[in-house]
Enzyme design. Structure first.
Site, PDB file in Angstrom:
ATOM      1  N   HIS A 166       0.860  -1.192   0.000  1.00  0.00           N
ATOM      2  CA  HIS A 166       0.000   0.000   0.000  1.00  0.00           C
ATOM      3  C   HIS A 166       0.892   1.236   0.000  1.00  0.00           C
ATOM      4  O   HIS A 166       1.276   1.745   1.051  1.00  0.00           O
ATOM      5  CB  HIS A 166      -0.926  -0.014   1.226  1.00  0.00           C
ATOM      6  CG  HIS A 166      -1.935   1.088   1.218  1.00  0.00           C
ATOM      7  ND1 HIS A 166      -3.140   1.008   1.885  1.00  0.00           N
ATOM      8  CD2 HIS A 166      -1.933   2.309   0.631  1.00  0.00           C
ATOM      9  CE1 HIS A 166      -3.830   2.114   1.701  1.00  0.00           C
ATOM     10  NE2 HIS A 166      -3.105   2.940   0.947  1.00  0.00           N
TER      11      HIS A 166
ATOM     12  N   HIS B 266      -9.395   0.839  -1.376  1.00  0.00           N
ATOM     13  CA  HIS B 266      -9.362   1.578  -0.110  1.00  0.00           C
ATOM     14  C   HIS B 266     -10.780   1.545   0.455  1.00  0.00           C
ATOM     15  O   HIS B 266     -11.739   1.906  -0.248  1.00  0.00           O
ATOM     16  CB  HIS B 266      -8.987   3.038  -0.342  1.00  0.00           C
ATOM     17  CG  HIS B 266      -7.530   3.282  -0.624  1.00  0.00           C
ATOM     18  ND1 HIS B 266      -6.819   2.596  -1.571  1.00  0.00           N
ATOM     19  CD2 HIS B 266      -6.656   4.146  -0.051  1.00  0.00           C
ATOM     20  CE1 HIS B 266      -5.570   3.043  -1.575  1.00  0.00           C
ATOM     21  NE2 HIS B 266      -5.446   3.990  -0.662  1.00  0.00           N
TER      22      HIS B 266
ATOM     23  N   GLU C  57     -11.232   3.700   5.581  1.00  0.00           N
ATOM     24  CA  GLU C  57     -10.178   4.625   6.027  1.00  0.00           C
ATOM     25  C   GLU C  57     -10.831   5.848   6.672  1.00  0.00           C
ATOM     26  O   GLU C  57     -10.395   6.306   7.717  1.00  0.00           O
ATOM     27  CB  GLU C  57      -9.310   5.064   4.836  1.00  0.00           C
ATOM     28  CG  GLU C  57      -8.256   6.121   5.204  1.00  0.00           C
ATOM     29  CD  GLU C  57      -7.535   6.721   3.986  1.00  0.00           C
ATOM     30  OE1 GLU C  57      -8.063   6.621   2.862  1.00  0.00           O
ATOM     31  OE2 GLU C  57      -6.453   7.303   4.182  1.00  0.00           O
TER      32      GLU C  57
ATOM     33  N   ASP D 244       1.778   4.167   2.685  1.00  0.00           N
ATOM     34  CA  ASP D 244       0.780   4.978   1.977  1.00  0.00           C
ATOM     35  C   ASP D 244       1.441   6.064   1.116  1.00  0.00           C
ATOM     36  O   ASP D 244       1.572   5.885  -0.094  1.00  0.00           O
ATOM     37  CB  ASP D 244      -0.219   5.601   2.972  1.00  0.00           C
ATOM     38  CG  ASP D 244      -1.606   5.803   2.382  1.00  0.00           C
ATOM     39  OD1 ASP D 244      -1.815   5.445   1.220  1.00  0.00           O
ATOM     40  OD2 ASP D 244      -2.488   6.319   3.099  1.00  0.00           O
ATOM     41  N   ASP D 245       1.817   7.184   1.709  1.00  0.00           N
ATOM     42  CA  ASP D 245       2.373   8.333   0.970  1.00  0.00           C
ATOM     43  C   ASP D 245       3.601   8.863   1.708  1.00  0.00           C
ATOM     44  O   ASP D 245       3.576   9.981   2.246  1.00  0.00           O
ATOM     45  CB  ASP D 245       1.309   9.438   0.872  1.00  0.00           C
ATOM     46  CG  ASP D 245       0.071   8.968   0.127  1.00  0.00           C
ATOM     47  OD1 ASP D 245       0.168   8.769  -1.100  1.00  0.00           O
ATOM     48  OD2 ASP D 245      -0.978   8.774   0.774  1.00  0.00           O
TER      49      ASP D 245
HETATM   50  N1  ADE Z   1      -4.447   8.558  -2.384  1.00  0.00           N
HETATM   51  C1  ADE Z   1      -3.246   8.710  -1.834  1.00  0.00           C
HETATM   52  N2  ADE Z   1      -3.291   8.470  -0.524  1.00  0.00           N
HETATM   53  C2  ADE Z   1      -4.569   8.155  -0.229  1.00  0.00           C
HETATM   54  C3  ADE Z   1      -5.243   7.798   0.944  1.00  0.00           C
HETATM   55  N3  ADE Z   1      -4.623   7.729   2.116  1.00  0.00           N
HETATM   56  N4  ADE Z   1      -6.566   7.549   0.869  1.00  0.00           N
HETATM   57  C4  ADE Z   1      -7.193   7.638  -0.290  1.00  0.00           C
HETATM   58  N5  ADE Z   1      -6.610   7.964  -1.429  1.00  0.00           N
HETATM   59  C5  ADE Z   1      -5.294   8.219  -1.414  1.00  0.00           C
HETATM   60 ZN    ZN Z   2      -3.662   4.745   0.134  1.00  0.00          ZN
END
Ligand code: ADE
Ligand code: ZN
Length: 339
Positions: free
Chosen positions: A13, A195, A198, A277-278
C-alpha cells in the site's frame, strides 16, 4: 544499518505519487511550468483531513507530465524504499487526472515500467504496479480506464500491472458505482483491491467485498467495529494493508499512534500488513513505519518479524515466488534478530 531498516519487507500500500521526493517536486514544477503555492515542503505538505490531503496529492500528481517524469518518480521511489529494507512492492498509480489531461495510459505505464526496471537493475528490489481508479472521477471514467487497460494488456504493454485498486475520497461515494469496472478487471485476470474503511465505517468495507469482489482491503480500519465482519475477513485470510502513521497524519483518525488498532487487528486474527501509503508527504519511510509502530504499540521483535512475513503472504506473487521470498525473509530475519 538500523535494526528496523534491516527487516526485509514487502509493501502493498504505497502510492507512487506520494513517494515523490521534495526536491523532485520542485524540479518537476519548474520543468513543466507549474507554479507551486510554496517551495517549502513543510508548508506544502500541510493538511488536516483526508480530503485536504488529497488536494495536495492531486497537485503533485499534476506535476507528472510525461513518460520521463513517470519513469523518474518510479525509479526514485523504489531506490528510496530499498534503503529501508524494501524487497518487493506492489505500487499504486492513479492515472485518472492524467488521462483527463490528455496523457495516454500506454505512455504512463511504459514510463513507470522503465523506472522500475532501472531501479531493479541497481538494487535487489522488485516492483509491480496496481492501477487505481480515482473515486472522485466516477463510475464511467472507471469503466473507460479498465477498458483501456484491457487493450494495453492485449497489446503486451502492461505486464507490470497485476491488479486494480480504488482510492481517493471515500465520503459520499457509493463503492457500487465501480462494480462494473471491478467485474471487468476480474474477467481480464487482474487482481482487485480497494481503499475502504479509512474515512468511513465498516459498512464500506462489507460493500467493497460484496459488490467489488476485492481480495485485499486497503486500510480497513473500521473493521473492528463489526465483529461478524472481522471474523469473516479473518477466516478468509483476506489481507488488510494498514498504514498506521498515515491514519494519524492524513485521515486524522487517531491523535496518537499509541491509539491505533493495528495490534488489535492482528490479535483479532486479521492478516494485517504494515505500509507507508504516501511516505514523502508524511516525512516517513518503511523503516520508520516499523520502528514507530513497534515502539508505540509495544510489539516485540517476533511480532514484527511475523508482520514482515505476512507481507509476503498478502502479496500477489505467484505461489512459487512467495515460497522462495518467504524462505529468504526467514533467513534474513534470523540473521537480524536482536540477541
Ligand atoms: N491517495 C493517496 N493516498 C490516499 C489515501 N490515504 N486515501 C485515499 N486515497 C489516497
Ligand atoms: Zn492509500
Amino acid at each position: 544499518m538500523d535494526l528496523f531498516d534491516a527487516i526485509p519487507k514487502v509493501e502493498l500500500h504505497c502510492h507512487v505519487e506520494g513517494t515523490v521526493r521534495a526536491a523532485t517536486v520542485l524540479e518537476l514544477a519548474r520543468k513543466n511550468g507549474r507554479p507551486l503555492p510554496t517551495t517549502d515542503p513543510t508548508e506544502l505538505y500541510r493538511y488536516h483531513s483526508l480530503d485536504s490531503f488529497l488536494e495536495i496529492f492531486w497537485l503533485v500528481q499534476s506535476l507528472i507530465a510525461d513518460r520521463a517524469d513517470w519513469a523518474r518518480v518510479a525509479h526514485e521511489s523504489l531506490l528510496d524504499g530499498a534503503e529501508h529494507g524494501l524487497r518487493y512492492r506492489e505500487t499504486f498509480f492513479t492515472p485518472a487526472r492524467h488521462l483527463a489531461g490528455g496523457q495516454s495510459l500506454a505512455e504512463i505505464v511504459a514510463g513507470l515500467t522503465e523506472g522500475l526496471e532501472a531501479a531493479e537493475a541497481e538494487t535487489d528490489v522488485r516492483g509491480m504496479l496496481i492501477c487505481d481508479i480515482d473515486r472522485a472521477y466516477g463510475g464511467s471514467a472507471a469503466n473507460e480506464l479498465i477498458e483501456q487497460l484491457g487493450e494495453l494488456r492485449r497489446a503486451g504493454g502492461a505486464e507490470r500491472v497485476i491488479g486494480i485498486g480504488l482510492d481517493s475520497t471515500e465520503r459520499g461515494v457509493d463503492p457500487r458505482e465501480f462494480a462494473d469496472a471491478f467485474a471487468q478487471a476480474g474477467r481480464l485476470g487482474l487482481r482487485r483491491t480497494a481503499h475502504a474503511g479509512e474515512d468511513t465505517g465498516p459498512e464500506n468495507i462489507a460493500v467493497a467485498i460484496e459488490a467489488l469482489g476485492i481480495e485485499r482491503i486497503d486500510h480497513g480500519l473500521a473493521i473492528l467495529d463489526d465483529a461478524a465482519l472481522t471474523r469473516r475477513v479473518a477466516e478468509a485470510r483476506t489481507p488488510l494493508t494498514v498504514c498506521p502513521n498515515s491514519n494519524v497524519v492524513i485521515a486524522n483518525r487517531y491523535t496518537r499512534l499509541e491509539d491505533h488498532p493495528f495490534r488489535r487487528m492482528r490479535r483479532a486474527g486479521l492478516l494485517a500488513t504494515l505500509n507507508t501509503d504516501d511516505p514523502a508527504m508524511t516525512d516517513l519511510d518503511l523503516g520508520r513505519e516499523y520502528r514507530s509502530v513497534a515502539t508505540a504499540l509495544q510489539m516485540p521483535w517476533p511480532e514484527m518479524a511475523a508482520v514482515a512475513l505476512d507481507g509476503v503472504e498478502a502479496s500477489w506473487l505467484e505461489e512459487v515466488d512467495k515460497r522462495s521470498m518467504r524462505a529468504r525473509f526467514e533467513r534474513e530475519l534470523a540473521a537480524t534478530e536482536p540477541v
